[in-house]
Each structure stands twice: as structure tokens, then as C-alpha cells.
Design an enzyme around this catalytic site. Sequence first.
Site, PDB file in Angstrom:
ATOM      1  N   HIS A 159       0.693  -1.149  -0.064  1.00  0.00           N
ATOM      2  CA  HIS A 159       0.154   0.031   0.205  1.00  0.00           C
ATOM      3  C   HIS A 159       0.908   1.331   0.112  1.00  0.00           C
ATOM      4  O   HIS A 159       2.019   1.137   0.560  1.00  0.00           O
ATOM      5  CB  HIS A 159      -0.785  -0.012   1.292  1.00  0.00           C
ATOM      6  CG  HIS A 159      -1.750   1.234   1.275  1.00  0.00           C
ATOM      7  ND1 HIS A 159      -1.633   2.269   1.889  1.00  0.00           N
ATOM      8  CD2 HIS A 159      -3.191   1.043   0.641  1.00  0.00           C
ATOM      9  CE1 HIS A 159      -2.609   3.045   1.667  1.00  0.00           C
ATOM     10  NE2 HIS A 159      -3.645   2.300   1.132  1.00  0.00           N
ATOM     11  N   ASP A 282     -11.216   1.781  -1.087  1.00  0.00           N
ATOM     12  CA  ASP A 282     -10.446   2.503  -0.446  1.00  0.00           C
ATOM     13  C   ASP A 282     -11.194   3.282   0.496  1.00  0.00           C
ATOM     14  O   ASP A 282     -10.797   4.436   0.830  1.00  0.00           O
ATOM     15  CB  ASP A 282      -9.816   3.205  -1.450  1.00  0.00           C
ATOM     16  CG  ASP A 282      -8.152   3.860  -0.807  1.00  0.00           C
ATOM     17  OD1 ASP A 282      -7.622   3.369   0.325  1.00  0.00           O
ATOM     18  OD2 ASP A 282      -7.488   4.370  -1.415  1.00  0.00           O
TER      19      ASP A 282
HETATM   20 MN    MN Z   1      -5.673   2.744   0.661  1.00  0.00          MN
END
Ligand code: MN
Length: 319
Positions: A159, A282
Amino acid sequence: MLNGQKIITIEEHYWDRDLSARYQGVESFRDAEINKRLFDLGELRLREMDESGIDLQIISHGAPSTQKLPADIAAEVARGVNDRLAAAIALHPTRFRGFAALPTPAPEAAADELERCVREHGFVGAMIHGLTNEKFLDDKMFRPIFARAAALDVPIYLHPAVPHPAVMDAYYKDYMQDFPMVIRAAWGFTVETATMAIRLILSGIFDEHPNLRIVIGHMGETLPFLLWRINQALSRPGNKSNSFRDIFCKHFWITTSGNFSNPALICSMMELGIDRILFAIDWPFVPNPPGVEWIKGTPICAEDRAKVLHGNAERLFRL
Ligand code: MN
């Protein structure tokens, strides 16, 4: 559910209050509505999942997670973070699963923590955010983490986090004030994470661990679009023999987090195949409804949509 298909989202964040208190100023940077959602592992999160028909979130800490802790306390702090997440998941076991936060500043401890989280908490893998003390993950010091992930046969999700300080200074400082997202989701995150993925491939780590599986978000952090060019350039004279494209297509999975673009999806399908693409939002940095609306209308067949929505995740994470 979408037309009878389960919806699983893969890159959905929260923040642990204890860890948050260790990073000064991190909360004040963010919007109050985002903070409220990041600290919620119950009612509000579930309500917004229900409103969009999301059945299961795989929950991960937000950046930089446990990557910026001092090495001597990282392991202990990460254990607390993971235990608290596991307790929250246990209250809603059919709606939540988890990625472990790893104390990467102490790599051997990070490998042990990954194993503990997989065995004791049923976590599906781990998420690592950006650089650890300004080092990329291909540094030899982090090899124990990848060795353990391969031994446990669980994926590591790479990430983004904010770029190296020298990069921010050289590349972005003229525009960081007016456009704080330029070092984050707008561009800096992408460059940092794509660089991490490229460096891992060049490091030869996938020869050491033929079953190592890596997940990257944001429709592959531009790499599917650039795969042909990277592969061609790396095969020009003067480069060590390598098979960049083959390694990327064999070891990497990508998610749709925060990149609900049909052209990006179609390009990724053409390069990687539909079996490598997983649905993600997200949340809460990106709200659920535009993601679910988008996937509903993408010009792909129902069978492929089902793979993206849940089938690929079920296979990759053995859900
Ligand atoms: Mn993220």
C-alpha cells in the site's frame, strides 16, 4: 450483493486509536468525516456497507500503519493493534476480515507477527505501507517477512505512503502547499508504490519464493499500462537477464481501489487477465457508492464481474 453476487472489498481502512496517538498531527491533517469513519469498526462502517450492498470488507490499517515506529517498540505496538482489530472482527465475523499490521522496523519480529496473526486471528495476509525508515522492502533486511509470507502462503498487500523526504523535496515541494494530494493519491503514492513493485521484481525475490503473492491497489499503480514498455526496455542490451512481464503477471494481483475507470480496467484485463483483478473501494478516503455504481455498469460480462466482485478474492484469500 449485486444481482445475486456477493460483494467483497479488499482495501478498506481504519485507524487504531493507540497507534494514532503515536503519530503526532496525523488526525488534524484529515477531514473530520474521514476521521469519524476511520475510527469506526461497527455501526457506521456496516451501515455504509449495507447501503451499497457490500457483504464483506477486508480491513486494513491506514498509512503509514506500523511502518514508521521505532524498531524497539514496533513489535509490541503492532501486537496490540492486531489484537484489537481481531477483537472487532470477531464481533462481525461474517462482515469483516483483516490484514495484519507488521512491525517492519523489526523484520524478524514482523515475520513472527504475520504468522501469529494468520494462525491465531485468521487474518488473510498483511498490508505494508510505503517505506520503512526510508528503506524499500527489497532491502535484504526485510527478506524474513517475505520468506514467512511464502511459507504461510498468504499475500502481502503493498500500500502507498508518502514518498521519501528527499523525493518530496526534489519533486513536489513547489506544489505541496496548494495541492497536498500531489504527494498522496494524486501522484506521489503511485510513484512510490510502483517503484516498490519494480524494485521487488528486480531484486530476484520471486526466484527465491516461487509462490510469493503480492497485491497492489489503484488498478495496479500504472504498471499494467506500462508493462510492455518496462519489459521491452529491461530486455535491451546491458540489462541482466530478466523476465519482468512474466514475473509481474505470475506474482501480482491488483485491486480497483480508488480507480473506477473503464479504460484502466480494460487495459488491466488485457495485460493481466480478469482473474488477477479484485474489487476494492479504499473506504473511507473514497466513498462506497461510486465504486459499486461503476462496477455495476462496467462493460464486462456477468461472469467476469462476478470474479472481480468476489470470486478472485475468495480464491486468493481462501475465504
Ligand atoms: Mn488505501
